[in-house]
Design a protein around this motif. Structure first.
Motif: not given
Length: 470
Positions: A232-239
């Motif tokens: 999960v990098p900085p910012g928004e991540t979708q799963f």
């Protein structure tokens, strides 16, 4: 002679012609095969005028260049993707890919793996601009999930499949990493639950299918869900992922556990399922994927919280409907039924005990009277007639007791309704009570008659003794 010479002299020329044609045809076939085999390779390798140049920077250190890092160019064409070439960045973090095809059906992406996490650029289309510049950002890795939160979690429950006895659930998560490092978990479970990205699953969930955000990652099952080493990098991540849930009755308790602080949870259910939850508020109907759904929603959940959604009206298949009654009977009905069965056993045991005691008491008394009155053979037909009536009464009692046992058995197996069972049982018990009353009355009359007979037999004997004395 001249004609023969002419024919013989033309033989070698014809042979050379045939040999030349054969070589030509073979060369043509070889060329065609070469073109067929090489043409796809050239299209795949992207031989052309396209160029992708870029820089690899580290976002944790204010976009400092990353030197000596391997980066790979990937090409996507006709629904498939494959790696073309890999090179290392220079001292300024720069990389350059040239000679790329510019067809509209070809797309490119650059990716690298840095400190356990994979970073991929956006797709690059060279059909409109043959030379393009990109920047790929990586971050230092961390094993701490303190900066992670779920901005939006959506659970969509699809229409159930009655033939399979299952319903499918799709879940979408938007994670927010507010730090400057990438969370990279580990699936090492030697110390218990692994320090990895966690997702909740209801009990009995199966056939989990990982989708967006889970490329080139692994996942294992843990208590209450599954864990993945996805970064999960900085910012928004979708799963996103989906799974199946089996059910055995018309109702189901869908339990969800929060592993991370969650800003908002939305649960979408088909209107026919009559969903309800004490922790979520009903927001009415909404449309998703061209289908209506009931929206249950609430906000601001903490890690460790749990939500239950009660689903009613699940359809049952033919094999499940045979057991539906067993699942729908409340617990108190089973308790009451058990108490009634115990009472029936006690009453039946008491009746059998009293009948046995009477049989034992009547048996020696009959032998005593037979010894005292050996000469009164005229009383035997009457005694036989009385015993016949007693035997008939006893057989009637046995028949009623057998009916009572069969009635209890039928009720326990669910073949009788409670009202029918109560009425029939009361009728049989009343019949038993009447028979017992008649039996007691007959016993009383028989005892009185025997006492009267004994008194009359003693009177002539006394008279004879008195006459002898006189």
């Amino acid at each position: 002679m001249s004609e023969e010479a002419t024919v013989s002299s033309g033989g070698p020329a014809v042979g050379r012609l045939i040999l030349t044609l054969t070589i030509f045809l073979l060369s043509l076939l070889a060329l065609l095969w070469l073109l067929i085999s090489v043409a796809p390779t050239q299209a795949a390798s992207g031989a052309g005028t396209g160029t992708i140049r870029g820089h690899l920077v580290n976002g944790t250190h204010n976009n400092a260049p990353v030197a000596g890092q391997s980066v790979t160019l990937q090409m996507a064409q006709d629904g498939s993707a494959r790696d073309l070439t890999t090179l290392k960045t220079d001292s300024q973090g720069a990389f350059l890919f040239t000679g790329l095809a510019t067809a509209s059906t070809v797309k490119y992406a650059v990716y690298t793996r840095y400190q356990g996490a994979q970073y991929v650029s956006d797709l690059v289309d060279l059909s409109k601009q043959a030379v393009q510049q990109i920047e790929l950002t990586v971050y230092d890795a961390t094993s701490s999930s303190a900066d992670l939160a779920v901005v939006q979690a959506t659970i969509l429950i699809h229409e159930p499949d009655a033939s399979k006895g299952t319903f499918t659930v799709s879940e979408i998560y938007f994670f927010q990493n507010v730090g400057k490092t990438t969370y990279v978990g580990s699936l090492n479970a030697s110390q218990g639950r692994p320090n990895a990205l966690l997702f909740s699953l209801p009990q009995g969930a199966r056939n989990v299918a990982l989708d967006q955000g889970f490329n080139s990652v692994e996942a294992i099952q843990v208590a209450g869900g599954f864990a993945s080493d996805a970064a999960v990098p900085p910012g928004e991540t979708q799963f996103s992922f989906s799974f199946e849930v089996p059910y055995q009755s018309t109702s189901y308790d869908f339990a969800y556990t929060f592993f991370y602080p969650t800003v908002q949870l939305s649960v979408l259910t088909p209107p026919a399922l009559q969903a309800s939850s004490g922790a979520l508020s009903s927001k009415g109907l909404m449309t998703a994927n061209s289908h209506p759904y009931l929206l249950l929603q609430n906000q601001n959940f903490r890690s460790g919280d749990q939500v239950h959604v009660r689903l009613q009206g699940l359809p049952l298949g033919s094999s499940q409907s045979q057991h539906q009654g067993l699942f729908l009977v409340p617990t108190w009905v089973w308790l009451v039924g058990g108490v009634l069965v115990m009472l029936a056993i006690i009453v039946l045991s008491s009746l059998l005990y009293h009948l046995f005691q009477r049989w034992r008491e009547s048996k020696p008394r009959g032998r005593q009277h037979a010894q005292k009155r050996p000469a009164h053979t005229q009383a035997e037909p009457e005694a036989i007639h009385t015993r016949g009536k007693a035997d008939a009464g006893s057989s009637e009692q046995d028949r009623l007791l057998h009916q009572l046992l069969e009635l209890d058995k039928a009720f326990e197996e669910g073949r009788l309704k409670k009202t029918e069972y109560t009425e029939e049982r009361a009728r049989i018990k009343e019949r038993l009570r009447v028979l017992l009353s008649l039996e007691q009355e007959k016993e009383h009359r028989r005892g009185a008659k025997e006492r009267q007979t004994a008194g009359s037999s003693r009177s002539p004997s006394n008279a004879k003794r008195r006459s002898g004395k006189s």
